[in-house]
Design an enzyme around this catalytic site. Structure first.
Site, PDB file in Angstrom:
ATOM      1  CE1 TYR A 125      -3.120  -3.003   0.928  1.00 53.86           C
ATOM      2  CE2 TYR A 125      -4.507  -1.052   1.013  1.00 53.86           C
ATOM      3  CZ  TYR A 125      -4.370  -2.421   0.925  1.00 53.86           C
ATOM      4  OH  TYR A 125      -5.477  -3.198   0.834  1.00 53.86           O
ATOM      5  CE  LYS A 191       2.466 -17.917   1.680  1.00 55.17           C
ATOM      6  NZ  LYS A 191       1.560 -19.034   1.924  1.00 55.17           N
ATOM      7  CG  ASP A 248      -7.583  -3.735   3.324  1.00 58.83           C
ATOM      8  OD1 ASP A 248      -8.563  -3.444   4.030  1.00 58.83           O
ATOM      9  OD2 ASP A 248      -7.490  -3.419   2.119  1.00 58.83           O
TER      10      ASP A 248
END
Ligand code: NAD
Length: 363
Positions: A125, A191, A248
């Site tokens: 983002y 991750k 999000d």
């Protein structure tokens, strides 16, 4: 002493939700000195087309706290979303979304009580993007090619920066939030098995911060596994801390576990101020109809009371909202068994019912 708070009614359903929320907050007996500031599509013409005028930002910085209604993002005006501008200008790096089951809300789950803490300034983002076919994308692809990577020549590229500084402050924030709110565990989500230098860094820094906060339990989860476990056993989680993109997505998943947007509050914490607002948008189709559910904004007001150290008032207001939800009588259409239920009440009647539960006179 009265708390000075910037009050931004917003647009769409924002003004009616804000009015309902202001009334219930004042009925707790806590004194507020509201600094009402207009922003959004309705006032942008008066400010050279700017939906977030400078004096609104100044007010938030001066007061350090804002309660905000949703604001429509004007499409195709060349102005960035008000929410993105707010986040950047005020360095609102910590987004908090509590997801809690209330008895009476239709949902597949009971007893969910999660806090999602999302880092809000970095990751995919960050807005660093190179368009397919542009000189910059071509140059970058060549550079990557010369440094051992392969990217197809017809690719568009979005960069994912994750810093030690950004990670440390959000994980420290998550531990502080957990401690202040009597929570038992922080789970860092990542991750790292695939993205070693971004998510791997995140995990490494999170573990370092955890070593300084041993009074609170710590664990980590890979994001895909977390999503499955949240759907199967949400009660196993407490405070989740996530980088921007996973935050999000997972916060919407968690809002779904507890019954959706109508009761999903939010808070944004930064170095200059804290801004409290519902998760949902301005729902323009319901604007001015006294129809929209004010509870997400009222619960954002509960979070604000806690931030202002008005713990007892926050608990009373939350209990009053929970009671009205549980009774299922004075609730808006979206909380009724069917959306066309004729017994649904309007926004301001929900506020009246909550004020009555607080034992205050309905003005
Ligand atoms: P939305 O949240 O406004 O609406 C999604 C759906 O939920 C619609 O069906 C709407 O009617 C319903 N809904 C939303 N809030 C409700 C409430 N309180 N009570 C009952 N029903 C409710 O999302 P959208 O349609 O994607 O966005 C509309 C506008 O809001 C856009 O301009 C968007 O940019 C803006 N937005 C602003 C914020 C913010 O200010 N923080 C957040 C999200 C979206």
């Amino acid at each position: 002493m009265a708390h000075s708070v910037t009050l931004i009614p917003g647009d769409g359903i924002g003004p009616e939700l804000t009015e309902a929320t202001r009334r219930v907050l004042e009925s707790t007996g806590v004194a507020f000195d509201w600094d009402v500031q207009e922003a959004g599509a309705d006032v942008m013409d008066e400010h050279g087309g700017n939906p977030l005028p400078e004096h609104v930002l100044d007010s938030i910085i001066r007061n350090g706290v804002a309660l905000k209604g949703p604001i429509t993002t004007p499409v195709g005006t060349g102005f960035r979303s008000v929410n993105v501008t707010l986040r950047k200008t005020l360095d609102l790096y910590g987004q908090v979304r509590p997801c809690k089951s209330y008895r009476g809300v239709r949902s597949r789950y009971e007893d969910v009580d999660l806090i999602v803490v999302r880092e809000a300034t970095e990751d995919l983002y960050a807005g660093i993007e190179y368009e397919q076919g542009s000189d910059e994308a071509r140059e970058l692809i060549e550079w990557i090619g010369a440094h051992g990577g392969t990217v197809r020549p017809d690719s568009g590229i979005s960069i994912k920066p994750i810093s030690v500084t950004g990670t440390r402050r959000i994980v420290e924030f998550a531990f502080d939030y957990a401690r202040r709110n009597g929570r038992r565990k922080v789970t860092a989500v990542h991750k790292a098995n695939i993205m070693k230098f971004s998510d791997g860094l995140w995990l490494h820094v999170a573990r370092e911060v955890a070593e300084q906060n041993t009074d609170i339990e710590f664990e980590d989860r890979i994001v895909d596994n977390l999503c499955m476990q949240l759907v199967q056993r949400p009660e196993e989680y407490d405070v989740l801390v996530l980088p921007n993109l996973y935050g999000d997505i997972v916060s919407d998943l968690c809002a779904g576990l507890v019954g959706g947007l109508g009761i999903a509050p939010g808070a944004n914490f930064g170095t200059k101020a804290a801004v409290f607002e519902p998760t949902h948008g301005s729902a323009p189709k319901y604007a001015g109809q006294n129809k929209a559910n004010p509870m997400a904004m009222m619960l954002s007001g509960v979070l604000m009371l806690r931030h202002l150290d008005e713990m007892e008032a926050a608990d009373r207001l939350e209990a009053a909202i929970a009671e009205v939800i549980a009774e299922g009588k004075s609730v808006t259409y979206d909380m009724k068994p069917t959306r066309d239920d004729p017994t649904a009440v309007g926004t301001s009647e929900v506020a009246d019912a909550i004020i009555e539960k607080l034992g205050a006179p309905v003005a």
